[in-house]
Design an enzyme around this catalytic site. Structure first.
Site, PDB file in Angstrom:
ATOM      1  N   GLY A  59      40.308  48.858  41.002  1.00  0.00           N
ATOM      2  CA  GLY A  59      39.837  47.595  40.455  1.00  0.00           C
ATOM      3  C   GLY A  59      39.394  46.673  41.578  1.00  0.00           C
TER       4      GLY A  59
ATOM      5  N   GLN B 207      37.870  38.601  45.448  1.00  0.00           N
ATOM      6  CA  GLN B 207      38.239  39.371  46.642  1.00  0.00           C
ATOM      7  C   GLN B 207      37.056  39.593  47.588  1.00  0.00           C
ATOM      8  OE1 GLN B 207      40.270  42.409  43.988  1.00  0.00           O
ATOM      9  NE2 GLN B 207      41.488  42.620  45.840  1.00  0.00           N
TER      10      GLN B 207
ATOM     11  N   CYS C  36      47.199  46.370  46.260  1.00  0.00           N
ATOM     12  CA  CYS C  36      46.052  45.447  46.247  1.00  0.00           C
ATOM     13  C   CYS C  36      45.229  45.681  47.508  1.00  0.00           C
ATOM     14  CB  CYS C  36      46.561  44.001  46.211  1.00  0.00           C
ATOM     15  SG  CYS C  36      45.232  42.782  46.154  1.00  0.00           S
ATOM     16  N   LEU C  37      43.912  45.754  47.319  1.00  0.00           N
ATOM     17  CA  LEU C  37      43.034  45.989  48.473  1.00  0.00           C
ATOM     18  C   LEU C  37      43.041  44.797  49.424  1.00  0.00           C
ATOM     19  CD1 LEU C  37      40.086  47.683  46.547  1.00  0.00           C
ATOM     20  CD2 LEU C  37      41.925  48.798  47.844  1.00  0.00           C
TER      21      LEU C  37
ATOM     22  N   HIS D 102      46.240  42.345  36.689  1.00  0.00           N
ATOM     23  CA  HIS D 102      46.217  42.107  38.143  1.00  0.00           C
ATOM     24  C   HIS D 102      44.889  41.448  38.550  1.00  0.00           C
ATOM     25  CE1 HIS D 102      46.995  43.664  42.425  1.00  0.00           C
ATOM     26  NE2 HIS D 102      45.691  43.373  42.456  1.00  0.00           N
ATOM     27  N   GLU D 103      43.775  41.985  38.019  1.00  0.00           N
ATOM     28  CA  GLU D 103      42.454  41.446  38.397  1.00  0.00           C
ATOM     29  C   GLU D 103      42.233  40.060  37.789  1.00  0.00           C
ATOM     30  OE1 GLU D 103      41.215  42.962  40.740  1.00  0.00           O
ATOM     31  OE2 GLU D 103      42.180  44.900  40.501  1.00  0.00           O
TER      32      GLU D 103
ATOM     33  N   HIS E  74      43.679  37.553  39.987  1.00  0.00           N
ATOM     34  CA  HIS E  74      42.804  37.215  41.128  1.00  0.00           C
ATOM     35  C   HIS E  74      41.830  36.103  40.737  1.00  0.00           C
ATOM     36  CE1 HIS E  74      43.788  39.942  44.365  1.00  0.00           C
ATOM     37  NE2 HIS E  74      43.631  41.030  43.633  1.00  0.00           N
TER      38      HIS E  74
END
Ligand code: K1U
Ligand code: ZN
Length: 167
Positions: A46, A51, A91-92, A133-134, A137
């Protein structure tokens, strides 16, 4: 297409609240393609526009093994959630850190696709975790902020050490 730089926690820009997309045009569709390429190459399942320092309500997700089920969510709204479940998340923007977070087990989300078509999706399992999660963000919230202050301090110290050793 292009691979975009991903903001790294604790970058303050990860805390910006994303604005609604008011026009879905070729610029948005190019960003969707670039975000998908960035997510696949990371690799991740994702990515939120936040991000990649684009503060608009846009998410890409693909939880399939074959990378052949890209889902695009523009202006997503959570319309229903049910149950609670703890899952391990990564998480990236927080590389190398995996921690358990409790979230809704089943959700219903409404959004627009990259052509401006509205859709409603019911999700559970990894897809439901990833959508939540996204969406966090887009609200300027990183998953580690669900953890205790002590854990967050330890994570920031670990990331600092990792970065000192890398550069
Ligand atoms: O940074 C992100 O928001 C993407 C993140 C999404 C996510 C993963 C796990 C639980 C919740 C949300 C990632 O993709 S981290 C990398 C990852 O989980 C993964 C990478 C390769 C294959 C499978 C998973
Ligand atoms: Zn993330």
């Amino acid at each position: 297409m292009a691979i975009l730089p991903i903001l790294q926690y604790p970058d303050e820009r990860l805390h910006k609240v994303a604005k609604k997309v008011d026009q879905i045009n070729e610029t948005i569709r190019k960003l969707v393609r670039d975000m998908a390429e960035t997510m696949y190459s990371a690799p991740g399942i994702g990515l939120a526009a936040t991000q990649v320092d684009q503060h608009i309500q846009l998410i890409v997700i693909d939880v399939s093994e074959m990378h052949d089920d890209l889902k695009v969510f523009i202006n997503p709204v959570l319309v229903h959630s049910q149950g609670e479940k703890e899952n391990e998340e990564g998480c990236l923007s927080v590389p190398g850190i995996y921690e358990n977070v409790t979230r809704a087990e089943r959700i219903t989300v409404r959004a627009l696709d990259e052509h401006g078509e509205p859709f409603t999706l019911e999700a559970e399992g990894l897809l439901a975790v990833c959508i939540q999660h996204e969406m966090d963000h887009l609200q300027g919230r990183v998953f580690v902020e669900h953890l205790s202050h002590l854990k967050q301090t330890r994570i920031r110290a670990k990331l600092k050490k990792q970065r000192r050793e890398t550069f």
